[in-house]
Design a protein around this motif. Structure first.
Motif, PDB file in Angstrom:
ATOM      1  N   ARG A 150       0.902  -9.717  -1.329  1.00 23.55           N
ATOM      2  CA  ARG A 150       1.313 -10.397  -2.546  1.00 23.55           C
ATOM      3  C   ARG A 150       0.269 -11.538  -2.855  1.00 23.55           C
ATOM      4  O   ARG A 150       0.250 -11.850  -4.303  1.00 23.55           O
ATOM      5  CB  ARG A 150       2.622 -10.989  -2.492  1.00 23.55           C
ATOM      6  CG  ARG A 150       3.812 -10.014  -2.522  1.00 23.55           C
ATOM      7  CD  ARG A 150       5.142 -10.752  -2.662  1.00 23.55           C
ATOM      8  NE  ARG A 150       6.233  -9.718  -2.398  1.00 23.55           N
ATOM      9  CZ  ARG A 150       6.788  -9.653  -1.090  1.00 23.55           C
ATOM     10  NH1 ARG A 150       6.354 -10.233  -0.167  1.00 23.55           N
ATOM     11  NH2 ARG A 150       7.655  -8.302  -0.956  1.00 23.55           N
ATOM     12  N   ASP A 151      -0.246 -12.189  -1.848  1.00 22.97           N
ATOM     13  CA  ASP A 151      -1.302 -12.948  -1.974  1.00 22.97           C
ATOM     14  C   ASP A 151      -2.758 -12.738  -2.236  1.00 22.97           C
ATOM     15  O   ASP A 151      -3.527 -13.656  -1.872  1.00 22.97           O
ATOM     16  CB  ASP A 151      -0.963 -14.155  -0.910  1.00 22.97           C
ATOM     17  CG  ASP A 151       0.232 -15.115  -0.815  1.00 22.97           C
ATOM     18  OD1 ASP A 151       0.823 -15.058  -1.867  1.00 22.97           O
ATOM     19  OD2 ASP A 151       0.637 -15.546   0.175  1.00 22.97           O
ATOM     20  N   GLY A 152      -2.978 -11.647  -2.510  1.00 24.61           N
ATOM     21  CA  GLY A 152      -4.364 -11.145  -2.855  1.00 24.61           C
ATOM     22  C   GLY A 152      -4.935 -10.347  -1.838  1.00 24.61           C
ATOM     23  O   GLY A 152      -6.094  -9.622  -2.039  1.00 24.61           O
ATOM     24  N   PHE A 153      -4.520  -9.971  -0.823  1.00 26.49           N
ATOM     25  CA  PHE A 153      -5.027  -9.050   0.271  1.00 26.49           C
ATOM     26  C   PHE A 153      -4.725  -7.640  -0.440  1.00 26.49           C
ATOM     27  O   PHE A 153      -3.965  -7.338  -0.956  1.00 26.49           O
ATOM     28  CB  PHE A 153      -4.565  -9.056   1.725  1.00 26.49           C
ATOM     29  CG  PHE A 153      -5.227  -9.978   2.356  1.00 26.49           C
ATOM     30  CD1 PHE A 153      -5.977  -9.794   3.344  1.00 26.49           C
ATOM     31  CD2 PHE A 153      -4.805 -11.494   2.387  1.00 26.49           C
ATOM     32  CE1 PHE A 153      -6.775 -10.942   3.864  1.00 26.49           C
ATOM     33  CE2 PHE A 153      -5.423 -12.613   3.035  1.00 26.49           C
ATOM     34  CZ  PHE A 153      -6.551 -12.325   3.975  1.00 26.49           C
ATOM     35  N   THR A 154      -6.016  -6.750  -0.360  1.00 27.86           N
ATOM     36  CA  THR A 154      -5.927  -5.701  -1.113  1.00 27.86           C
ATOM     37  C   THR A 154      -4.958  -4.691  -0.763  1.00 27.86           C
ATOM     38  O   THR A 154      -4.375  -4.103  -1.172  1.00 27.86           O
ATOM     39  CB  THR A 154      -7.448  -4.977  -0.995  1.00 27.86           C
ATOM     40  OG1 THR A 154      -8.295  -5.957  -1.471  1.00 27.86           O
ATOM     41  CG2 THR A 154      -7.532  -3.668  -2.033  1.00 27.86           C
ATOM     42  N   ALA A 155      -4.799  -4.289   0.651  1.00 29.42           N
ATOM     43  CA  ALA A 155      -3.978  -3.496   1.021  1.00 29.42           C
ATOM     44  C   ALA A 155      -3.836  -3.414   2.610  1.00 29.42           C
ATOM     45  O   ALA A 155      -4.546  -4.434   3.289  1.00 29.42           O
ATOM     46  CB  ALA A 155      -4.754  -1.964   0.940  1.00 29.42           C
TER      47      ALA A 155
END
Length: 587
Positions: A302-307
């Motif tokens: 949710r905080d921006g890590f892609t996958a």
């Protein structure tokens, strides 16, 4: 447009604008350190209050150097960019401008276009060998290659997860410019390049950090793989954040996959990494931060890590396809059909429940996340190579059920990943291999065999002796995918299947995948699930999969049939070992 790229790191040997080289080493265990450049007398370095030693010197590119940490010991640079004589040899001052980039306008690709191909560069002939495979992978529909770790390790062959010098591409695969050439060539063909990085431990051969930087380690948080790393220390955090940025900015990788992120005990480090990446990467460029994370930490996604690699998805499909329930597959032995439904509907299977394998809670809710946040796979280096005999799934599952699972992999809105050779139904094993010697080699060999003593097939000590010796050259050679199998009837069938499925994905799904979310997933029979996703344009993708070997399920025929794996079926029937995918287009 830039012809070359340079990223200024805090540590290592970095060229300066005036033509000098700045050398920096964090050695808090030492009071004095000298720089030894070949053919020159030792030069004392300046120590600051943190224990960082620096020296700026006139030095030619290509010069070999070491750090003298005591009268009796000189060590390579832990941030070395090149180790042509191996991890015990001197480091080399590299010239970041020696490679002239050709594909300078490359901005990457949005994540929903990712079709990942994991590979081991050493088995494919090094960086040049991988570059020669790019055309055939692109023609199949692969849009990203993911390279197992390239950091320098002890010996000449290794999976890469035993590396000790994370900035130095191993000479066994090629020099730094050969790696840049591979990435440049991939970009010219529209392909992303992702790098596996290992920050949770150092390998057992060639790691000298304990001798001059004991503060690098956190002995209270050791992991299965080695001594814990003190990520809460700013110097350690910077060492690894700079490493990510070095690969992204100077080598132009499109992303990194962080191995065993759960072993990085300072959770705040992930936020620091993401902030630095966002602040450093050029505007408009797509770069991707990928996790392998036993914790199923949905908050990082949710905080921006892609996958994240979706081990839950792999594990439950493996149980359903093979019937195996030993080891960590025990976690997925109870009601695997319901578990598969949850994976397809919500991403992770474990979202805070007790893991029966460890006895601890695992994961957190993930159902709100887009499907593309989860990387699905049927095989990878871990789940294949961590088997005693390295068998691939094609040797363990029925052909029909495997075909259905393969179609699920490539047509699901989750991000698909193939393991090298999977596209042609490769049957060559992928084994655990390394190149250690003497007592370390014996310890690794016996440790490997002892690891499987708890499995029913290897409880007999004589049977365990059949497990290949990781240090033997033959173990490495036997793991090389057999390319001649591509020309067999079975090989051509698998290649056509891969090409066809990825063509469907490109045409019908990828344009509709941004922010695709699951609607539901319903159990429709023994080992059978119907899953539906709402796509970006409002269309509904439905996939019905039956992994049973005996039961036929009733389904509603999709409005537009996208794919059926069944050789023969009637409308509204889903035979054993089959899949039907359809689209309900938004008017």
């Amino acid at each position: 447009m830039q012809k070359a790229y340079l990223y200024q790191t805090r540590f290592g040997a970095t060229p300066q604008s005036d033509g000098t080289i700045r050398f920096a080493l964090w050695a808090p265990s030492c009071q004095t350190v000298s720089l030894e450049i070949e053919d020159a007398p030792p030069r004392p370095m300046t120590r600051d209050a943190e224990g960082v030693f620096t020296l700026t010197a006139d030095c030619a590119f290509g010069a070999r150097y070491r750090f003298r940490i005591s009268e009796a010991q000189a060590v390579p640079d832990p941030a070395s960019r090149s180790q042509p004589e191996g991890v015990h040899g001197p480091s080399v001052v590299t010239d970041p401008t020696s490679y002239e980039w050709h594909c300078r306008r490359w901005q990457g690709r949005p994540w929903e276009e990712a079709v990942i191909y994991e590979l081991h560069a050493g088995l494919l002939g090094g960086f040049d060998g991988v570059r020669e495979r790019l055309d055939e992978l692109s023609a199949l529909g692969i849009t990203a290659i993911e390279i197992m770790p390239v950091n320098s390790f002890g010996g000449t062959r290794n999976w890469g997860y035993d590396g000790v010098l994370p900035y130095a591409p191993t000479q066994a695969y090629g020099d730094p410019d050969a790696l840049k050439h591979l990435i440049d060539a991939a970009h010219a063909k529209g392909m992303m390049v992702i790098l596996d990085v290992v920050y949770n431990h150092f390998g057992p051969d060639g790691n000298f950090l304990h001798d001059y930087a004991e503060d690098f380690f956190d002995h209270e948080n050791n992991s299965t793989w080695g001594t814990g790393i003190a990520f809460a220390r700013p110097q350690v955090a910077d060492f690894f954040i700079d490493n990510v940025l070095y690969w992204l900015m100077e080598f132009r990788f499109d992303g990194v996959r962080i191995d065993a992120a759960s072993a990085i005990t300072d959770h705040a480090w992930f936020g620091k990494l993401r902030e630095r990446v966002v602040a450093t990467v050029e505007p408009g460029r797509h770069v991707h931060l990928i996790l392998e994370n036993e914790n199923n930490d949905a908050e990082l996604l949710r905080d921006g890590f892609t996958a994240q690699w979706n081990d839950d998805g792999h594990n439950v499909l493996h149980v359903m396809l093979t019937g195996e329930t030993e080891g960590y597959y025990e976690m997925f032995a109870e009601n695997p059909t319901a578990t598969l439904a949850r994976v397809l509907h919500e991403g992770f299977a474990y979202q805070g429940e007790i893991n029966p394998y460890s006895g601890k809670k695992r994961g957190m809710p993930s159902g709100d996340l887009p499907a593309s946040k989860f990387i699905l796979f049927l095989q990878n280096h871990d789940q294949t190579g961590n088997r005693a005999l390295g068998e691939r799934l094609i040797s363990l599952a029925s052909p029909e059920a495997l075909h259905a699972a393969y179609a699920l992999l490539l047509l699901s809105p989750m991000t698909p990943m193939l393991f090298m050779g999977e596209e042609w139904g490769c049957t060559t094993p992928f084994l655990f291999f390394c190149d250690f010697h003497d007592e370390l080699a014996n310890a690794v060999r016996e440790g490997r065999r002892k690891e499987f003593a708890k499995f029913s097939a290897f409880q007999d000590p004589e049977k365990r002796k059949t497990i290949p010796d990781p240090n033997a050259l033959s173990t490495f050679d036997d793991s090389r995918p057999d390319r001649e199998a591509r020309a067999t009837i079975e090989g051509r069938i698998w290649l056509d299947r891969t090409r066809s499925l990825l063509s469907l994905r490109k045409r019908h799904l990828i344009p509709r995948l941004p922010e695709a979310h699951s609607l539901d997933a319903t159990i429709i029979g023994d080992k059978s699930v119907l899953a539906r996703w709402k796509l970006t344009d409002g269309s509904i993708l439905s996939i019905a999969i039956n992994l049973s070997d005996h039961e036929t399920c009733r389904i509603t025929e999709p409005a537009t049939l996208l794919y059926s794996s069944a050789v023969r079926r009637t409308v509204e029937e889903l035979p054993p070992g089959s899949l039907v995918a359809g689209l309900e287009l938004n008017a």
